[in-house]
Design a protein around this motif. Structure first.
Motif, PDB file in Angstrom:
ATOM      1  N   ASP A 119      58.193  50.623  41.101  1.00  0.00           N
ATOM      2  CA  ASP A 119      58.648  49.485  41.885  1.00  0.00           C
ATOM      3  C   ASP A 119      57.619  48.357  41.731  1.00  0.00           C
ATOM      4  O   ASP A 119      56.503  48.581  41.240  1.00  0.00           O
ATOM      5  CB  ASP A 119      58.774  49.938  43.348  1.00  0.00           C
ATOM      6  CG  ASP A 119      59.031  48.791  44.286  1.00  0.00           C
ATOM      7  OD1 ASP A 119      59.995  48.046  44.050  1.00  0.00           O
ATOM      8  OD2 ASP A 119      58.260  48.641  45.255  1.00  0.00           O
ATOM      9  N   ASP A 121      57.097  45.200  44.336  1.00  0.00           N
ATOM     10  CA  ASP A 121      56.441  44.727  45.565  1.00  0.00           C
ATOM     11  C   ASP A 121      55.794  45.872  46.337  1.00  0.00           C
ATOM     12  O   ASP A 121      56.460  46.823  46.737  1.00  0.00           O
ATOM     13  CB  ASP A 121      57.446  43.987  46.446  1.00  0.00           C
ATOM     14  CG  ASP A 121      57.812  42.639  45.861  1.00  0.00           C
ATOM     15  OD1 ASP A 121      56.881  41.843  45.611  1.00  0.00           O
ATOM     16  OD2 ASP A 121      59.004  42.389  45.639  1.00  0.00           O
ATOM     17  N   ASP A 122      54.501  45.764  46.510  1.00  0.00           N
ATOM     18  CA  ASP A 122      53.680  46.735  47.237  1.00  0.00           C
ATOM     19  C   ASP A 122      53.604  48.101  46.564  1.00  0.00           C
ATOM     20  O   ASP A 122      53.218  49.092  47.188  1.00  0.00           O
ATOM     21  CB  ASP A 122      54.117  46.835  48.704  1.00  0.00           C
ATOM     22  CG  ASP A 122      53.876  45.501  49.400  1.00  0.00           C
ATOM     23  OD1 ASP A 122      52.703  45.113  49.511  1.00  0.00           O
ATOM     24  OD2 ASP A 122      54.847  44.816  49.760  1.00  0.00           O
ATOM     25  N   THR A 123      53.965  48.101  45.280  1.00  0.00           N
ATOM     26  CA  THR A 123      53.708  49.269  44.438  1.00  0.00           C
ATOM     27  C   THR A 123      52.839  48.857  43.249  1.00  0.00           C
ATOM     28  O   THR A 123      51.844  49.515  42.949  1.00  0.00           O
ATOM     29  CB  THR A 123      55.022  49.897  43.952  1.00  0.00           C
ATOM     30  OG1 THR A 123      55.790  50.305  45.089  1.00  0.00           O
ATOM     31  CG2 THR A 123      54.761  51.095  43.052  1.00  0.00           C
ATOM     32  N   ASP A 248      56.899  52.059  47.334  1.00  0.00           N
ATOM     33  CA  ASP A 248      56.339  51.964  48.688  1.00  0.00           C
ATOM     34  C   ASP A 248      57.400  52.210  49.748  1.00  0.00           C
ATOM     35  O   ASP A 248      57.091  52.243  50.939  1.00  0.00           O
ATOM     36  CB  ASP A 248      55.718  50.583  48.925  1.00  0.00           C
ATOM     37  CG  ASP A 248      56.758  49.488  48.854  1.00  0.00           C
ATOM     38  OD1 ASP A 248      57.265  49.238  47.739  1.00  0.00           O
ATOM     39  OD2 ASP A 248      57.093  48.904  49.907  1.00  0.00           O
ATOM     40  N   ASP A 252      63.025  53.731  47.412  1.00  0.00           N
ATOM     41  CA  ASP A 252      62.636  53.621  46.000  1.00  0.00           C
ATOM     42  C   ASP A 252      62.710  54.974  45.304  1.00  0.00           C
ATOM     43  O   ASP A 252      62.859  55.036  44.080  1.00  0.00           O
ATOM     44  CB  ASP A 252      61.177  53.142  45.866  1.00  0.00           C
ATOM     45  CG  ASP A 252      60.975  51.713  46.325  1.00  0.00           C
ATOM     46  OD1 ASP A 252      61.921  50.908  46.212  1.00  0.00           O
ATOM     47  OD2 ASP A 252      59.854  51.409  46.778  1.00  0.00           O
ATOM     48  N   TYR A 269      56.919  46.262  56.331  1.00  0.00           N
ATOM     49  CA  TYR A 269      58.367  46.115  56.440  1.00  0.00           C
ATOM     50  C   TYR A 269      59.028  47.398  55.970  1.00  0.00           C
ATOM     51  O   TYR A 269      58.383  48.251  55.342  1.00  0.00           O
ATOM     52  CB  TYR A 269      58.881  44.908  55.619  1.00  0.00           C
ATOM     53  CG  TYR A 269      58.466  44.906  54.171  1.00  0.00           C
ATOM     54  CD1 TYR A 269      59.209  45.585  53.211  1.00  0.00           C
ATOM     55  CD2 TYR A 269      57.325  44.245  53.746  1.00  0.00           C
ATOM     56  CE1 TYR A 269      58.833  45.599  51.872  1.00  0.00           C
ATOM     57  CE2 TYR A 269      56.939  44.251  52.417  1.00  0.00           C
ATOM     58  CZ  TYR A 269      57.699  44.925  51.487  1.00  0.00           C
ATOM     59  OH  TYR A 269      57.311  44.936  50.171  1.00  0.00           O
TER      60      TYR A 269
HETATM   61 MG   LIG Z   1      58.383  47.722  47.063  1.00  0.00          MG
END
Ligand SMILES: [Mg+2]
Length: 272
Positions: A119, A121-123, A248, A252, A269
């Motif tokens: 992933d 975003d934030d991964t 994250d 996912d 989130y």
């Molecule tokens: Mg993400």
């Protein structure tokens, strides 16, 4: 009361499907703020306010977890010495150890080729600065403006893991809920953040809601799990064995088509 138990239909949610209560799990896991046993996942409706984390307190704890650093321009960034950084580096280190073992065990005889799916975003890219800038109030417009103009930093330890895997002959695929029109901004950011791997269309899957690819049977109405697991199945059909899937969000990672899953932390989130 946990957002993870939400059964709210996707159509009732904002585009990103965000559920507003930021970091509920982080505060509860932090302990001490609420009486033991009061905040249970089964309580959809809090019996009293004591079952609801205070939103400002949650934001303070998120800041502390990411080791918030404010720079002279008023921007907020995560610290490489934060507990968040330690946690994600630990996950990346464990993944490297396990993938090394997997690669050694596979040998050279197999027809399929090892791959990892990540992933964004934030991964692979860290959204903390963006989230903090918009006070965790995601909007499509704010995200577009940010992605167009600003590079997110890498998630700590992840470029090293990804570049190492690629050097070992593992094919790297990015699979994101970001939209097709955000492709060029996202490719630029991944490159600038230190991911030295191919990010062409064959390696980077973004969500095309209007013209979904034919291999997604859910078409224009895919849930995140359907979109992501369906895309992993498509990758497998190209002769790859997905030895690791990184995300994250639990959405996912659900739906199979990966030998191992790695869940990265994200208290900011929740995406169903
Ligand atoms: Mg993400």
């Amino acid at each position: 009361m946990s957002p993870r138990t939400s059964r709210r239909p996707l159509s009732a949610l904002p585009r990103r499907g965000r559920i507003a209560a930021v970091g509920v799990a982080a505060v509860l896991a932090g302990g001490g703020l609420f009486g033991a046993g009061q905040a249970t996942a089964g309580n959809a409706v809090p019996a009293t306010d004591r079952e609801i984390p205070n939103l400002d307190t949650v934001k303070d704890r998120i800041e502390a977890y990411y080791g918030d650093v404010e720079t002279g321009d008023g921007e907020h960034h995560a610290s490489p010495r934060s507990n968040y950084a330690k946690q994600v580096r630990g996950i990346a280190d464990r993944a490297r150890t396990e993938l090394a073992g997997e690669l050694a065990a596979r040998g050279e005889k197999r027809d399929d080729r090892p791959a990892i799916v990540l992933d964004v975003d934030d991964t692979t890219l860290l959204t903390y600065n963006f989230e903090r800038r918009v006070d965790y109030a995601f909007s499509d417009e704010a995200q577009d403006e940010y992605l167009r103009t600003t590079d997110m930093p890498a998630v700590f330890g992840m470029p090293e893991l990804v570049n190492w895997a690629h050097d070992k002959g593992v094919e790297v695929f990015f699979l994101t809920g970001r939209k097709e029109h955000q492709r060029d901004w996202s490719v630029r950011n991944l490159k600038n953040a230190g991911y030295e791997v191919p990010t062409d269309r064959g390696h980077f899957f973004l969500k095309d809601e209007k013209n979904p690819p034919p291999y997604l049977e859910c078409g224009t109405d895919c849930t995140t799990v359907e979109y992501k697991s369906g895309t992993r199945a498509h990758i497998e059909s190209g002769g790859y064995d997905i030895v690791g899937s990184f995300g994250d969000q639990h959405s996912d990672l659900r739906g199979g088509h990966a030998e191992r899953t790695y869940k990265l932390p994200n208290p900011m989130y929740y995406l169903p």
